[in-house]
Design a protein around this motif. Sequence first.
Motif, PDB file in Angstrom:
ATOM      1  N   GLN A  48       0.869  -1.167   0.000  1.00  0.00           N
ATOM      2  CA  GLN A  48       0.000   0.000   0.000  1.00  0.00           C
ATOM      3  C   GLN A  48       0.907   1.218   0.000  1.00  0.00           C
ATOM      4  N   ILE A  49       0.568   2.201  -0.820  1.00  0.00           N
ATOM      5  CA  ILE A  49       1.409   3.377  -1.015  1.00  0.00           C
ATOM      6  C   ILE A  49       0.672   4.611  -0.539  1.00  0.00           C
ATOM      7  N   PHE A  50       1.390   5.454   0.198  1.00  0.00           N
ATOM      8  CA  PHE A  50       0.844   6.778   0.502  1.00  0.00           C
ATOM      9  C   PHE A  50       1.962   7.798   0.371  1.00  0.00           C
ATOM     10  N   VAL A  51       1.769   8.741  -0.554  1.00  0.00           N
ATOM     11  CA  VAL A  51       2.744   9.783  -0.823  1.00  0.00           C
ATOM     12  C   VAL A  51       2.158  11.114  -0.371  1.00  0.00           C
ATOM     13  N   ALA A  52       2.949  11.872   0.375  1.00  0.00           N
ATOM     14  CA  ALA A  52       2.547  13.219   0.808  1.00  0.00           C
ATOM     15  C   ALA A  52       3.731  14.153   0.579  1.00  0.00           C
ATOM     16  N   ASP A  53       3.543  15.399   0.879  1.00  0.00           N
ATOM     17  CA  ASP A  53       4.608  16.380   0.651  1.00  0.00           C
ATOM     18  C   ASP A  53       5.820  16.133   1.529  1.00  0.00           C
ATOM     19  N   THR A  54       5.601  15.596   2.741  1.00  0.00           N
ATOM     20  CA  THR A  54       6.712  15.310   3.650  1.00  0.00           C
ATOM     21  C   THR A  54       6.539  13.912   4.229  1.00  0.00           C
ATOM     22  N   ASP A  55       7.646  13.339   4.695  1.00  0.00           N
ATOM     23  CA  ASP A  55       7.582  12.037   5.365  1.00  0.00           C
ATOM     24  C   ASP A  55       6.676  12.109   6.591  1.00  0.00           C
ATOM     25  N   GLY A 138      -8.180   1.785   3.467  1.00  0.00           N
ATOM     26  CA  GLY A 138      -8.436   2.130   4.863  1.00  0.00           C
ATOM     27  C   GLY A 138      -9.009   3.499   5.160  1.00  0.00           C
ATOM     28  N   PHE A 139     -10.256   3.746   4.766  1.00  0.00           N
ATOM     29  CA  PHE A 139     -10.944   4.967   5.144  1.00  0.00           C
ATOM     30  C   PHE A 139     -10.291   6.218   4.551  1.00  0.00           C
ATOM     31  N   MET A 140      -9.728   6.097   3.393  1.00  0.00           N
ATOM     32  CA  MET A 140      -9.085   7.216   2.716  1.00  0.00           C
ATOM     33  C   MET A 140     -10.136   7.924   1.854  1.00  0.00           C
ATOM     34  N   SER A 141     -10.195   9.246   1.962  1.00  0.00           N
ATOM     35  CA  SER A 141     -11.131   9.985   1.121  1.00  0.00           C
ATOM     36  C   SER A 141     -10.634   9.964  -0.323  1.00  0.00           C
ATOM     37  N   ALA A 142     -11.548  10.186  -1.244  1.00  0.00           N
ATOM     38  CA  ALA A 142     -11.175  10.226  -2.653  1.00  0.00           C
ATOM     39  C   ALA A 142     -10.146  11.329  -2.904  1.00  0.00           C
ATOM     40  N   GLU A 143     -10.310  12.453  -2.255  1.00  0.00           N
ATOM     41  CA  GLU A 143      -9.373  13.570  -2.443  1.00  0.00           C
ATOM     42  C   GLU A 143      -7.970  13.207  -1.959  1.00  0.00           C
ATOM     43  N   THR A 144      -7.890  12.551  -0.806  1.00  0.00           N
ATOM     44  CA  THR A 144      -6.592  12.149  -0.260  1.00  0.00           C
ATOM     45  C   THR A 144      -5.928  11.123  -1.164  1.00  0.00           C
ATOM     46  N   ALA A 145      -6.698  10.137  -1.610  1.00  0.00           N
ATOM     47  CA  ALA A 145      -6.157   9.114  -2.507  1.00  0.00           C
ATOM     48  C   ALA A 145      -5.697   9.733  -3.817  1.00  0.00           C
ATOM     49  N   ASP A 146      -6.500  10.639  -4.365  1.00  0.00           N
ATOM     50  CA  ASP A 146      -6.134  11.290  -5.622  1.00  0.00           C
ATOM     51  C   ASP A 146      -4.860  12.109  -5.477  1.00  0.00           C
ATOM     52  N   ARG A 147      -4.723  12.817  -4.373  1.00  0.00           N
ATOM     53  CA  ARG A 147      -3.519  13.632  -4.144  1.00  0.00           C
ATOM     54  C   ARG A 147      -2.284  12.739  -4.056  1.00  0.00           C
ATOM     55  N   SER A 148      -2.370  11.639  -3.318  1.00  0.00           N
ATOM     56  CA  SER A 148      -1.257  10.712  -3.190  1.00  0.00           C
ATOM     57  C   SER A 148      -0.895  10.106  -4.547  1.00  0.00           C
ATOM     58  N   LEU A 149      -1.903   9.679  -5.294  1.00  0.00           N
ATOM     59  CA  LEU A 149      -1.655   9.094  -6.612  1.00  0.00           C
ATOM     60  C   LEU A 149      -1.046  10.125  -7.556  1.00  0.00           C
ATOM     61  N   ARG A 150      -1.524  11.360  -7.498  1.00  0.00           N
ATOM     62  CA  ARG A 150      -0.984  12.421  -8.355  1.00  0.00           C
ATOM     63  C   ARG A 150       0.492  12.669  -8.028  1.00  0.00           C
ATOM     64  N   LEU A 151       0.843  12.709  -6.747  1.00  0.00           N
ATOM     65  CA  LEU A 151       2.245  12.872  -6.362  1.00  0.00           C
ATOM     66  C   LEU A 151       3.089  11.703  -6.874  1.00  0.00           C
ATOM     67  N   PHE A 152       2.517  10.501  -6.787  1.00  0.00           N
ATOM     68  CA  PHE A 152       3.241   9.326  -7.279  1.00  0.00           C
ATOM     69  C   PHE A 152       3.495   9.448  -8.786  1.00  0.00           C
ATOM     70  N   ILE A 153       2.457   9.763  -9.530  1.00  0.00           N
ATOM     71  CA  ILE A 153       2.575   9.856 -10.989  1.00  0.00           C
ATOM     72  C   ILE A 153       3.526  10.979 -11.395  1.00  0.00           C
ATOM     73  N   ASP A 154       3.377  12.143 -10.768  1.00  0.00           N
ATOM     74  CA  ASP A 154       4.150  13.321 -11.174  1.00  0.00           C
ATOM     75  C   ASP A 154       5.571  13.356 -10.627  1.00  0.00           C
TER      76      ASP A 154
END
Length: 168
Positions: A48-55, A138-154
Amino acid sequence: DLHSFPTRRSSDLNAASRWRVYEKSLREAGVDSTTVEDRLDWSLVQKQIFVADTDAEAERGTRERLVRMAEHQRRSFGLVANLRDASHMRSVVGVSPQNPDEFLEHAMIVGDPQTVRARIAEYEAAGIRHMALLFNYGFMSAETADRSLRLFIDEVLPGCTSTREGAR
């Protein structure tokens, strides 16, 4: 079972060790080289992957979801006879959100884009050829998932390179 590498969740160090044992066992069992390569090509590690701006932001957000997952697990398994703890979940996926540190280490790759890219590179260096990556859990909002996926892709994916011939 020599048909594929066990995909049970494990840390990158455990996966590397298990991968080497799996390949060695195939060869020692007399499996021909073409079949060994086929088995290795059909094997993978799932994370499972979660990408954010900081660790810190990634870990904080993940731990919040793990708390909710653990609460849900306790309620759900508490309704079923003989499933009053995390043992069933552990038997299915190898880890349970009841132990968030273990879950983070074995089932997830969490961090900023550089950290996530480095962790993926560790699996590649270990010889892992394929990974199945889950971005919404795990209870991730669509916005949170989209942001993480966008960071991964970009920001993660462009920095991932493979030295394997024909890798995609």
